[in-house]
Scaffold this motif. Structure first.
Motif, short mmCIF file in Angstrom:
data_model
loop_
_atom_site.label_atom_id
_atom_site.label_comp_id
_atom_site.label_asym_id
_atom_site.label_seq_id
_atom_site.Cartn_x
_atom_site.Cartn_y
_atom_site.Cartn_z
N GLY A 82 20.50 -6.05 34.20
CA GLY A 82 20.13 -4.66 33.90
C GLY A 82 21.33 -3.74 34.01
N VAL A 83 22.15 -3.96 35.03
CA VAL A 83 23.36 -3.16 35.21
C VAL A 83 24.32 -3.42 34.05
CG1 VAL A 83 25.43 -2.85 36.64
CG2 VAL A 83 23.18 -2.96 37.71
N ASN A 84 24.46 -4.67 33.64
CA ASN A 84 25.35 -5.01 32.53
C ASN A 84 24.91 -4.30 31.26
OD1 ASN A 84 25.90 -6.82 30.02
ND2 ASN A 84 27.51 -7.29 31.51
N LYS A 85 23.62 -4.34 30.95
CA LYS A 85 23.11 -3.68 29.75
C LYS A 85 23.31 -2.17 29.83
CE LYS A 85 19.62 -6.98 28.32
NZ LYS A 85 18.21 -7.20 28.01
N ARG A 86 23.04 -1.60 30.99
CA ARG A 86 23.19 -0.16 31.17
C ARG A 86 24.65 0.23 31.02
NH1 ARG A 86 19.90 3.50 34.68
NH2 ARG A 86 18.39 1.83 34.62
N LYS A 87 25.55 -0.57 31.61
CA LYS A 87 26.99 -0.29 31.53
C LYS A 87 27.43 -0.29 30.07
CE LYS A 87 29.83 -3.61 31.76
NZ LYS A 87 30.68 -4.74 32.03
N THR A 88 27.02 -1.30 29.32
CA THR A 88 27.39 -1.39 27.91
C THR A 88 26.91 -0.16 27.15
OG1 THR A 88 27.31 -3.81 28.02
CG2 THR A 88 27.18 -2.80 25.82
N LYS A 89 25.68 0.23 27.40
CA LYS A 89 25.10 1.40 26.73
C LYS A 89 25.85 2.68 27.13
CE LYS A 89 20.85 3.95 26.01
NZ LYS A 89 19.42 4.05 26.29
N LEU A 90 26.14 2.83 28.41
CA LEU A 90 26.83 4.03 28.89
C LEU A 90 28.24 4.15 28.32
CD1 LEU A 90 25.61 4.05 32.59
CD2 LEU A 90 25.04 5.72 30.82
N PHE A 91 28.97 3.04 28.30
CA PHE A 91 30.32 3.09 27.74
C PHE A 91 30.26 3.41 26.25
CE2 PHE A 91 31.90 0.41 31.41
CZ PHE A 91 32.60 1.46 31.99
N SER A 92 29.24 2.92 25.57
CA SER A 92 29.07 3.22 24.16
C SER A 92 28.80 4.72 23.96
CB SER A 92 27.92 2.39 23.59
OG SER A 92 27.68 2.73 22.25
N ILE A 93 27.96 5.28 24.81
CA ILE A 93 27.66 6.72 24.74
C ILE A 93 28.92 7.55 24.97
CG2 ILE A 93 26.48 8.61 25.96
CD1 ILE A 93 24.14 6.60 26.42
N VAL A 94 29.67 7.20 26.01
CA VAL A 94 30.89 7.94 26.33
C VAL A 94 31.89 7.83 25.18
CG1 VAL A 94 32.88 8.04 27.87
CG2 VAL A 94 30.59 7.78 28.83
N ARG A 95 32.08 6.62 24.66
CA ARG A 95 33.02 6.41 23.56
C ARG A 95 32.60 7.23 22.33
NH1 ARG A 95 32.35 1.38 23.23
NH2 ARG A 95 33.88 0.83 24.81
N GLU A 96 31.31 7.19 22.01
CA GLU A 96 30.82 7.93 20.84
C GLU A 96 31.02 9.43 21.01
OE1 GLU A 96 26.47 8.92 18.99
OE2 GLU A 96 26.87 6.81 19.48
N ARG A 97 30.71 9.95 22.18
CA ARG A 97 30.86 11.38 22.44
C ARG A 97 32.33 11.80 22.38
NH1 ARG A 97 27.21 14.26 25.54
NH2 ARG A 97 28.74 15.91 25.21
N LEU A 98 33.23 10.95 22.88
CA LEU A 98 34.66 11.27 22.80
C LEU A 98 35.12 11.28 21.35
CD1 LEU A 98 36.15 9.35 25.85
CD2 LEU A 98 35.97 11.83 25.57
N GLU A 99 34.61 10.35 20.55
CA GLU A 99 34.97 10.31 19.14
C GLU A 99 34.47 11.56 18.42
OE1 GLU A 99 33.51 6.57 17.65
OE2 GLU A 99 35.12 5.45 18.61
N ILE A 100 33.25 11.99 18.73
CA ILE A 100 32.69 13.20 18.12
C ILE A 100 33.55 14.41 18.49
CG2 ILE A 100 30.74 14.81 18.25
CD1 ILE A 100 28.92 12.31 18.46
N ALA A 101 34.06 14.41 19.72
CA ALA A 101 34.90 15.53 20.18
C ALA A 101 36.32 15.44 19.63
CB ALA A 101 34.93 15.55 21.71
N GLY A 102 36.62 14.39 18.87
CA GLY A 102 37.93 14.29 18.24
C GLY A 102 38.91 13.36 18.95
N TYR A 103 38.43 12.62 19.91
CA TYR A 103 39.30 11.69 20.64
C TYR A 103 38.94 10.27 20.22
CZ TYR A 103 39.88 15.89 23.39
OH TYR A 103 40.11 17.17 23.79
N SER A 104 39.45 9.84 19.07
CA SER A 104 39.05 8.56 18.50
C SER A 104 39.53 7.37 19.31
CB SER A 104 39.53 8.43 17.07
OG SER A 104 40.93 8.52 17.02
N ASN A 105 40.68 7.48 19.95
CA ASN A 105 41.19 6.37 20.76
C ASN A 105 41.96 6.98 21.94
OD1 ASN A 105 41.87 3.92 21.77
ND2 ASN A 105 43.27 3.37 20.12
#
Length: 107
Positions: A82-105
């Motif tokens: 459950g922690v592994n799945k949540r971690k994967t989802k959370l990192f995906s959310i953070v990455r997506e939000r940073l990309e939306i804010a203009g920080y692609s990498n």
């Protein structure tokens, strides 16, 4: 200056004095643009983290200080999977939000 009661000694200021007296070593070079960029990314990360549920913030915090999935699972009362799945989802959310804010990498 006229605003200060300290008297100027007109001695030469040297960074070597700090190195010799305190053991500090000055940085080789500082890239101001890079520091500003990291500051902006951190500001955006704080916004993203503030919008997460408290348990999700705790999971990311525990990962950031080096806790294993097993240790985190015990602390938040989830299975390791459950922690592994949540971690994967959370990192995906953070990455997506940073990309939306203009920080692609950012890193």
């Amino acid at each position: 200056c006229s605003q200060c009661d300290k008297k100027r000694t007109r001695s030469v200021l040297s960074l070597n004095r700090f190195l010799e007296e305190d053991g500090y070593e000055p940085l080789d070079t500082v890239d101001i643009a890079e520091l500003v960029a990291y500051g902006m990314i951190l500001k955006e990360l704080y916004v993203i983290l503030a919008e997460l549920e408290p348990e999700n913030r705790k999971i990311l915090l525990l990962f950031s200080i080096g806790k294993s999935e097993r240790e985190i699972a015990k602390e938040v009362d989830l299975s390791q999977k459950g922690v592994n799945k949540r971690k994967t989802k959370l990192f995906s959310i953070v990455r997506e939000r940073l990309e939306i804010a203009g920080y692609s990498n950012p890193f």
